[in-house]
Design an enzyme around this catalytic site. Structure first.
Site, PDB file in Angstrom:
ATOM      1  N   HIS A 187      -0.440   3.370  -4.925  1.00  0.00           N
ATOM      2  CA  HIS A 187      -1.787   3.908  -5.106  1.00  0.00           C
ATOM      3  C   HIS A 187      -2.627   2.990  -5.975  1.00  0.00           C
ATOM      4  CE1 HIS A 187      -1.837   8.080  -3.419  1.00  0.00           C
ATOM      5  NE2 HIS A 187      -0.556   7.820  -3.351  1.00  0.00           N
ATOM      6  N   SER A 196       0.824  -1.197   0.000  1.00  0.00           N
ATOM      7  CA  SER A 196       0.000   0.000   0.000  1.00  0.00           C
ATOM      8  C   SER A 196       0.865   1.257   0.000  1.00  0.00           C
ATOM      9  CB  SER A 196      -0.941  -0.003   1.213  1.00  0.00           C
ATOM     10  OG  SER A 196      -1.956   0.964   1.061  1.00  0.00           O
ATOM     11  N   LYS A 241     -27.563   6.821 -46.599  1.00  0.00           N
ATOM     12  CA  LYS A 241     -26.807   5.595 -46.861  1.00  0.00           C
ATOM     13  C   LYS A 241     -27.612   4.593 -47.680  1.00  0.00           C
ATOM     14  CE  LYS A 241     -26.369   4.622 -42.537  1.00  0.00           C
ATOM     15  NZ  LYS A 241     -27.168   5.768 -42.093  1.00  0.00           N
ATOM     16  N   SER A 242     -28.810   4.278 -47.201  1.00  0.00           N
ATOM     17  CA  SER A 242     -29.623   3.253 -47.873  1.00  0.00           C
ATOM     18  C   SER A 242     -30.022   3.680 -49.271  1.00  0.00           C
ATOM     19  CB  SER A 242     -30.873   2.960 -47.037  1.00  0.00           C
ATOM     20  OG  SER A 242     -30.527   2.405 -45.784  1.00  0.00           O
ATOM     21  N   PRO A 278       4.290   1.230  -7.664  1.00  0.00           N
ATOM     22  CA  PRO A 278       3.501   2.242  -6.956  1.00  0.00           C
ATOM     23  C   PRO A 278       2.424   1.601  -6.090  1.00  0.00           C
ATOM     24  CG  PRO A 278       2.872   2.162  -9.267  1.00  0.00           C
ATOM     25  CD  PRO A 278       4.088   1.288  -9.116  1.00  0.00           C
ATOM     26  N   SER A 317     -23.146   2.026 -38.166  1.00  0.00           N
ATOM     27  CA  SER A 317     -21.858   1.497 -37.672  1.00  0.00           C
ATOM     28  C   SER A 317     -21.010   2.622 -37.078  1.00  0.00           C
ATOM     29  CB  SER A 317     -21.106   0.765 -38.788  1.00  0.00           C
ATOM     30  OG  SER A 317     -21.030   1.514 -39.970  1.00  0.00           O
TER      31      SER A 317
END
EC number: 2.7.7.4
Length: 636
Positions: A119, A37, A479-480, A117, A547
């Site tokens: 932390h 710790s 898009k379509s 470390p 997407s």
């Protein structure tokens, strides 16, 4: 060897250095970490080890004394932690942030120590230091006892395969060298250690500040009769990175082909030993051959063992490349594409279930998706908690699936072939680390069935090159409409096509999916698999999906052959798409009736470098379709 060198000539100094290096050349090496710790005294302990082993030059010692006075150490003449805490931020805060590596040596052994470390937010750094360690020194402040971070680091050390643990109860001087306090801490830790499967550890009462039981037994702890910390580090038995008596394993890092007369496979031997004449198997191809020679910069070897970097030349020209593994022919490792694993999440952003990440295992790099965790592990109670994902520093068990079969062994048997890291495909940041437990049985029972009619034959029959035209953009961008126009024009050219539309597939194939981030990812993954099958049939596939995530579009691109995936960004500003609102979806989203709607409360990650970009503000759908056709020609 460190000494005052102000009066020495360069030649004499060089002689001392050569003699020093020769003295330590044949000593064994122990890699260990200090963890625990915050403020348990890890850096101070390492500084003390460096100081007591006389690994500090006079000028370093002078600078250390000066720095100690400048930062103020409550009367302490030398702040040993400053030898390790090299970052300015660490000195200012009095904590360790990064992993600091230091080298020192004694008469019996050489050491590389990593100061990790304490932390919680830097647990990921601790995992990095522990991944190559043979031993862990887990420090506990004698005033505080076993803390959460003590448990977390111990659990990670155990999971990472470190079997040599030292429980260093530090700052014993601040509790009056009280044996009862020491015994209580050891008993508390032993109870926890047993619960997670730690079979044993060595407990030592120490004071990094005073030097008690570091190199010499302390008169202040007459009740302690065990070894000093240095004695234990010098004599503890360690297993090498790979077992020299076990089967041979070497991930191939490089195919060395300087000329037509030489072909060798270079890498670090992860386990076992090797000599000319041994039979080896290359995985995953399964091809076998015998060792012709073992080549190094210092000449050919008659014998090589785990830990050595070599180039292996074989008697036969077999299929073997970077990422493959050379192994003992009659005892090869496993090959699979689905696994159960423990994952330590190391990124500020949470793990995204179903998203494709890069998995690096040895010298292998493959695309991988992670399933929803089976559970998260509470490091305090070892309880298995329900979890939908993993956040920073959380530890969980989850199934992973790679896009192709990889060579592996369980981490408990082989770190090199069982430990992996996860890398974000977009940022290239390391986001997780993991340990493979075992392959899933279904991955062993399902095999690819070869067929005689190839995808090239399917394409030749249709007189075209398979493509995936991937239309992406906001809802309402067109898009379509544009994809439909493109397909009609391709039909007039006698091309064999199929259009997969985002709304249409949700009536059948993907009707079970919603619009959460994980559902969107799975939606695109399934479409990618279908598109891949259609290209195998020789078709030109058009897909019209929002997407929204780059990583998911990249996942589909990675499924295809080079040049086969064509990303088409239907680039329409949000305000224009929202003004169209042909389906009334933006209005519902603005009213809060439609959650996770792209552009409103869910992000859209626009392509950074698409093959084709069309702007529907500047072009009509007809013009956009003509522009796309012109860009993809010729189709054969």
């Amino acid at each position: 060897m460190p000494t005052d060198t102000s009066y020495r000539t360069d030649a004499l100094i060089a002689e001392d250095i050569d003699a020093y290096l020769a003295q330590h050349q044949n000593k064994s090496m122990l890699r260990f970490i200090t963890c625990g710790s915050v403020d348990d005294g890890k850096s101070t302990l390492i500084g003390r080890l460096l100081y007591d082993s006389k690994m500090i030059f006079e000028d370093q010692l002078a600078a250390l004394e000066s720095d100690s006075k400048r930062v103020g150490t409550q009367g302490q003449e030398i702040d040993f932690a400053l030898l390790v805490d090299g970052l300015a931020a660490e000195r200012e805060q009095g904590i360790t942030i990064d992993v600091a590596y230091r080298f020192f040596a004694t008469e019996k052994r050489k050491f590389i120590v990593a100061d990790c470390p304490g932390h919680e937010q830097y647990t990921r750094n601790m995992v990095t230091g522990a991944s190559t360690a043979d031993l862990a020194v887990i420090l506990i402040d004698a005033r505080k006892g076993v803390l959460t971070q003590t448990r977390r680091h111990s659990f990670l050390c155990h999971k990472l395969g470190i079997r040599n643990l030292v429980l260093a109860v530090n700052k014993m001087d601040l509790v009056g060298y009280d044996q009862a306090q020491f015994d209580a801490i050891v008993a508390d830790y032993a109870h926890f250690a047993e619960s997670i499967g730690i079979e044993g550890f060595t407990a030592i009462p120490i004071s990094g500040f005073k030097g008690d039981n570091i190199t010499l037994l302390s008169a202040d702890t007459p009740w302690y009769s065990g070894p000093t910390l240095v004695d234990h580090l010098e004599t503890v038995e360690i297993s090498a990175a790979g077992d020299a008596d076990g089967p041979f394993r070497m991930p191939v890092q490089w195919v060395n082909r300087p000329n037509l007369d030489f072909r060798g496979f270079s890498g670090l031997i992860a386990a076992g030993s090797l000599k000319p004449g041994d039979s080896l198997r290359s995985l995953p191809s399964g091809k076998t051959s015998k060792v012709k020679s073992i080549v190094t910069m210092d000449g050919d070897l008659d014998h090589a063992i785990a830990g050595q970097s070599v180039t292996v030349c074989l008697e036969d020209e077999i299929d073997c490349s970077r990422g493959d593994v050379l192994a003992t022919a009659d005892a090869p490792p496993e090959v699979a594409d689905q696994f159960e694993s423990t994952i330590v999440w190391m990124d500020d952003e949470p793990m995204v279930v179903g998203r494709a990440y890069w998995l690096k295992l040895g010298s292998q790099t493959v695309s991988v998706t992670v399933a929803e965790p089976k559970y998260e592990i509470d490091v305090n109670s070892m309880e298995h908690l329900a979890a939908k994902t993993l956040h920073l520093n959380q530890i969980g068990v989850a199934e992973i699936t790679t896009d192709r079969r990889v060579v592996f062994e369980p981490y408990a048997e082989n770190r090199a072939l069982g430990g992996f890291i996860l890398v974000d495909k977009i940022t290239n940041h390391t986001v997780g680390a993991g340990m493979i437990h075992f392959s899933l049985r279904r991955s062993q029972n399902v095999h690819w069935q070869a067929t005689d009619i190839t995808r090239a034959h399917h394409a030749a029959l249709k007189n075209q090159t398979p493509r995936v035209l991937w239309f992406t953009g906001l809802s309402g961008s067109g898009k379509s409409t544009i994809a439909n126009q493109v397909e009609k024009k391709l039909a007039l050219m006698n091309r064999h096509t199929f259009l997969l539309d985002g709304d249409n597939v949700r009536h059948g194939l993907n009707k079970d999916l919603g619009f959460t981030e994980s559902d969107r990812i799975e939606n695109i993954r399934r479409i990618g698999e279908v598109a891949k099958l259609m290209t195998d049939a020789g078709l030109i596939v058009l897909t019209a999906f929002i997407s929204p995530f780059r990583a998911d579009r990249q996942l589909v691109r990675d499924m295809m052959d080079d040049g086969e995936f064509i990303e088409i960004h239907v680039d329409t500003p949000l305000e224009v798409a929202e003004a169209r609102d042909v389906k009334g979806l933006y209005k519902k989203a603005r009213e809060g009736k439609l959650k996770n709607f792209t552009g409103i409360d869910s992000p859209y990650e626009a392509p950074e470098d698409p093959e084709i970009r069309v702007n529907t503000v500047e072009m009509t759908p007809e013009e956009a379709a003509d522009f796309i056709i012109s860009k993809i020609l010729p189709l054969k």
